[in-house]
Design a protein around this motif. Structure first.
Motif, short mmCIF file in Angstrom:
data_model
loop_
_atom_site.label_atom_id
_atom_site.label_comp_id
_atom_site.label_asym_id
_atom_site.label_seq_id
_atom_site.Cartn_x
_atom_site.Cartn_y
_atom_site.Cartn_z
N MET A 227 92.10 36.95 15.79
CA MET A 227 93.18 36.28 15.06
C MET A 227 94.50 36.55 15.76
SD MET A 227 94.12 36.58 11.03
CE MET A 227 92.54 35.82 10.61
N SER A 228 95.40 35.58 15.74
CA SER A 228 96.66 35.71 16.45
C SER A 228 97.74 34.93 15.73
CB SER A 228 96.50 35.19 17.88
OG SER A 228 97.74 35.10 18.53
N SER A 229 98.99 35.30 16.01
CA SER A 229 100.13 34.54 15.47
C SER A 229 100.56 33.44 16.43
CB SER A 229 101.31 35.48 15.20
OG SER A 229 101.72 36.10 16.41
N VAL A 230 99.90 33.33 17.59
CA VAL A 230 100.29 32.35 18.61
C VAL A 230 99.82 30.96 18.19
CG1 VAL A 230 100.06 31.65 21.01
CG2 VAL A 230 100.27 34.07 20.43
N LEU A 231 100.75 30.00 18.21
CA LEU A 231 100.41 28.61 17.90
C LEU A 231 100.01 27.85 19.15
CD1 LEU A 231 103.28 27.63 15.42
CD2 LEU A 231 100.87 28.01 14.85
N ASN A 232 100.74 28.07 20.25
CA ASN A 232 100.46 27.37 21.50
C ASN A 232 101.22 28.09 22.62
OD1 ASN A 232 103.24 26.20 21.63
ND2 ASN A 232 102.53 25.07 19.82
N THR A 233 101.19 27.53 23.80
CA THR A 233 101.97 28.06 24.91
C THR A 233 102.85 26.96 25.47
OG1 THR A 233 100.21 27.55 26.50
CG2 THR A 233 100.22 29.77 25.52
N SER A 234 104.00 27.38 26.02
CA SER A 234 104.92 26.45 26.65
C SER A 234 105.29 27.01 28.02
CB SER A 234 106.19 26.29 25.79
OG SER A 234 107.14 25.47 26.43
N ASN A 235 104.85 26.32 29.07
CA ASN A 235 105.07 26.80 30.44
C ASN A 235 104.53 28.22 30.63
OD1 ASN A 235 106.43 24.40 31.27
ND2 ASN A 235 108.31 25.16 30.28
N GLY A 236 103.38 28.47 30.02
CA GLY A 236 102.74 29.77 30.14
C GLY A 236 103.30 30.84 29.22
N VAL A 237 104.30 30.51 28.40
CA VAL A 237 104.93 31.47 27.48
C VAL A 237 104.37 31.23 26.08
CG1 VAL A 237 107.10 32.18 26.41
CG2 VAL A 237 107.03 31.60 28.84
N PRO A 238 103.85 32.29 25.42
CA PRO A 238 103.31 32.10 24.07
C PRO A 238 104.39 31.72 23.06
CG PRO A 238 103.33 34.43 24.65
CD PRO A 238 103.69 33.68 25.89
N VAL A 239 104.04 30.79 22.18
CA VAL A 239 104.93 30.37 21.09
C VAL A 239 104.30 30.85 19.78
CG1 VAL A 239 105.98 28.43 19.88
CG2 VAL A 239 105.71 28.36 22.38
N HIS A 240 104.98 31.76 19.11
CA HIS A 240 104.45 32.36 17.89
C HIS A 240 104.92 31.59 16.66
CE1 HIS A 240 102.90 36.16 19.66
NE2 HIS A 240 103.81 35.89 20.58
N GLY A 241 104.00 31.38 15.75
CA GLY A 241 104.36 30.81 14.46
C GLY A 241 104.72 31.91 13.48
N LEU A 242 105.00 31.50 12.26
CA LEU A 242 105.13 32.44 11.16
C LEU A 242 103.73 32.90 10.78
CD1 LEU A 242 107.58 30.25 9.04
CD2 LEU A 242 108.16 31.88 10.85
N PHE A 243 103.61 34.06 10.13
CA PHE A 243 102.30 34.55 9.70
C PHE A 243 102.30 34.60 8.18
CE2 PHE A 243 98.77 37.47 9.08
CZ PHE A 243 97.86 37.02 10.03
N LEU B 226 109.70 36.63 27.39
CA LEU B 226 108.38 37.13 26.98
C LEU B 226 107.64 36.15 26.09
CD1 LEU B 226 109.00 40.86 25.91
CD2 LEU B 226 107.59 40.06 27.81
N ALA B 227 108.37 35.52 25.16
CA ALA B 227 107.74 34.67 24.15
C ALA B 227 108.82 33.85 23.47
CB ALA B 227 106.99 35.51 23.12
N GLN B 228 108.36 32.91 22.68
CA GLN B 228 109.26 32.19 21.77
C GLN B 228 108.72 32.34 20.36
OE1 GLN B 228 109.32 28.26 23.85
NE2 GLN B 228 111.54 28.63 24.01
N ILE B 229 109.64 32.40 19.40
CA ILE B 229 109.24 32.57 18.00
C ILE B 229 109.84 31.47 17.14
CG2 ILE B 229 108.90 35.06 18.14
CD1 ILE B 229 111.73 35.37 16.89
N SER B 230 109.20 31.25 16.01
CA SER B 230 109.67 30.25 15.06
C SER B 230 110.92 30.75 14.33
CB SER B 230 108.57 29.95 14.04
OG SER B 230 107.42 29.45 14.68
N HIS B 231 111.69 29.80 13.85
CA HIS B 231 112.92 30.09 13.11
C HIS B 231 112.73 29.60 11.67
CE1 HIS B 231 117.62 29.78 13.05
NE2 HIS B 231 117.14 30.62 12.15
N ALA B 232 112.43 30.54 10.78
CA ALA B 232 112.04 30.17 9.41
C ALA B 232 113.21 29.56 8.64
CB ALA B 232 111.52 31.40 8.68
N SER B 233 112.93 28.46 7.98
CA SER B 233 113.90 27.80 7.10
C SER B 233 113.79 28.40 5.70
CB SER B 233 113.61 26.31 7.04
OG SER B 233 112.35 26.10 6.37
N ASP B 234 114.68 27.99 4.82
CA ASP B 234 114.61 28.42 3.42
C ASP B 234 113.25 28.05 2.82
OD1 ASP B 234 117.22 29.11 3.87
OD2 ASP B 234 118.06 27.99 2.19
N ALA B 235 112.76 26.87 3.16
CA ALA B 235 111.46 26.43 2.63
C ALA B 235 110.33 27.30 3.17
CB ALA B 235 111.21 24.97 3.00
#
Length: 509
Positions: free
Chosen positions: A1-17, A42-51
């Motif tokens: 199991m992982s928090s990674v949603l996908n990769t962008s130019n080889g850099v992991p993109v993490h979602g919210l968990f 190193l990575a990119q992370i999601s930016h959580a909204s109020d929702a």
């Protein structure tokens, strides 16, 4: 199991968990996570909204009320928390390296600290089994007892300096007490928190018990602190962030534990070995690149040994090996970001130009071109610092220490207490009566005598004044995760009629 949603130019993109798996945020923008030693992405992370925050809190609330979690016996929950400790321990090597890459702390420091963190889970699992409710003697023919019930959803905002350790101080009692949580790690250092959440769900923690949202403090963090679904708000961060989020959480009458800024005084008396005092000073000031709330940033030294102490501390600071923290030979890594680097450099300027203190070591970016892309600052020592100087009063949060001279014990104590902060203090002396006498007079929540930075899961941790409220660790923290219900049982079958015989019925009603 992982928090990674996908990769962008080889850099992991993490979602919210959320609810036990990675989910995409409703906002499209991503935040970059940078290796502070190299400046590399190193990575990119999601930016959580109020929702998104609301979704995470609702997941935690649903899990809190679920039969799987809410009806779990104390012993079963303790067994699960102990299993999480085992899983954490089994993955330490991976976590050591990820934490070091993400926050820039030297690998040896990370190993020393993170290896202890499973103990927080085991200690609180023990409290879950050992806890007892009270039977209270009361006047009259009554049985009075208490029932403690978990408070609910705990929101937890953690900083960049000790990502896992500071989270674990709150997470362990949260899980062991039967509460659930939404954690917002610093946008600079989210990677180990996301990894641990995934590992814990794989190990059997029910989905929704431990959720992670990522984002900026003024957006995602604000939305979490003011959410009406929180029963408790925990923040480790700056004093101003504590004031802002504490007011937001307080509007909903959430319980709070706030561990905020610090400007730790270290009183060095002339009966203590100067070389040992210098070794403690270097450790206290430069561990974690000085990015700790309990950094021994104010060395207050008795006049007889002052000059020797300054000379030896300057030499010690100059001897520290600076470089990429993944190298086990390196003793000091970078600060966490370019912004933090500039903050430290600005305080060096203040010390020189505004305060007029004497710079005896450091004060620059290292000249080594191999370090040019990282966020490094040399270990910095200022001497002849007085209480009216900004570098004596204000928290720098970097490898930066000031040295101040004192004469009598009373003068030393007055200097130590001359601060808006009150998190920790330290004493260096071989006089046992003085040690206890001075410890009692320091206005802070933690005192070390002939040591520094010592923490244990059983020992309460927190400050006074602008350093915050509440305590982490120990039974104090565990107990703060419960509401106490008083149950009063009348054991007398005699008829009751208040309005027929009021005078014969004395009572506190």
């Amino acid at each position: 199991m992982s928090s990674v949603l996908n990769t962008s130019n080889g850099v992991p993109v993490h979602g919210l968990f959320i609810d036990g798996h990675a989910v995409a945020a409703t906002r499209a923008d991503l935040l970059d996570v940078i290796n502070p030693a190299t400046g590399v992405l190193l990575a990119q992370i999601s930016h959580a909204s109020d929702a998104d925050v609301d979704r995470a809190v609702q997941s935690a609330a649903t899990a809190f009320e679920s039969a799987e979690w809410s009806t779990m016996s104390n012993r079963t929950r303790a067994k699960l928390v102990n299993k999480l400790a085992d899983v954490f321990e089994a993955n330490l090597e991976e976590i050591y390296h990820l934490e070091t890459l993400n926050n820039g702390r030297s690998l040896n420091e990370t190993r020393a600290q993170v290896s202890r963190l499973p103990d927080f889970l085991r200690y609180n699992a023990g409290l879950a089994i050992a806890r007892r409710d009270s039977v209270i003697p009361v006047d009259g023919n009554y049985l009075n007892y208490t029932l403690r019930t978990p408070i609910g959803v705990v929101g937890n905002s953690t900083p960049f300096n000790h990502p896992l350790m500071i989270m674990m101080k709150s997470l362990a009692p949260t899980l062991a007490s039967g509460c659930t949580t939404v954690v917002k790690p610093s946008e600079y250092t989210p990677l180990t928190t996301l990894r641990l959440a995934a590992l814990f769900v794989e190990a059997g923690l029910p989905p929704g018990v431990f959720n992670v949202i990522t984002g900026l403090g003024p957006t995602s963090g604000k939305a979490l602190s003011e959410h009406r679904g929180l029963a408790k708000w925990v923040l480790t961060g700056g004093t101003e962030a504590g004031r802002i989020t504490g007011a937001l959480a307080g509007a909903n009458f959430a319980h709070q534990t706030l561990e905020l800024g610090g400007k730790t005084p270290v009183l060095v008396f002339d009966d203590f070995d100067v070389d040992q005092a210098v070794n403690y000073a270097a450790f206290g000031a430069f561990i974690g690149a000085g990015q700790t709330c309990i950094c021994g940033s104010r060395q207050i030294v008795q006049e007889k040994v002052y000059d020797e102490f300054v000379e030896k501390l300057a030499a010690k600071a100059k001897s520290i090996r600076i470089g990429n923290p993944i190298d086990p030979m390196i003793q000091l890594g970078p600060v966490v970001s370019a912004r933090q680097q500039q903050r430290v450099l600005n305080y060096i300027r203040i010390g020189l130009e505004e305060d007029g203190a004497r710079l005896v070591a450091g004060g620059r970016i290292p000249a080594d071109p191999a370090l040019a892309n990282g966020f490094f600052v040399e270990p910095t020592v200022f001497a002849d610092v007085t209480a009216d100087m900004r570098i004596f009063q204000e928290e720098v949060f970097g490898p930066f220490v000031s040295v101040t001279k004192f004469g009598t014990e009373a003068e030393g104590i007055a200097l130590a207490n001359n601060s808006p902060f009150g998190l920790a203090g330290a004493i260096r002396t071989n006089d046992i009566t003085r040690a206890h006498r001075v410890a009692a007079r320091l206005k802070c929540g933690i005192v070390w005598i002939n040591d520094h930075h010592r923490l244990d899961p059983a020992s309460p941790w927190g400050g006074v004044k602008d350093s915050g409220i509440g305590r982490e660790c120990g039974t104090e923290s565990f107990d703060q995760h419960f509401e106490t219900k008083s149950v009063m049982v009348r054991l007398d079958d005699a008829p009751f009629d208040w309005y027929k015989d009021t005078a014969a019925q004395p009572r506190l009603n």
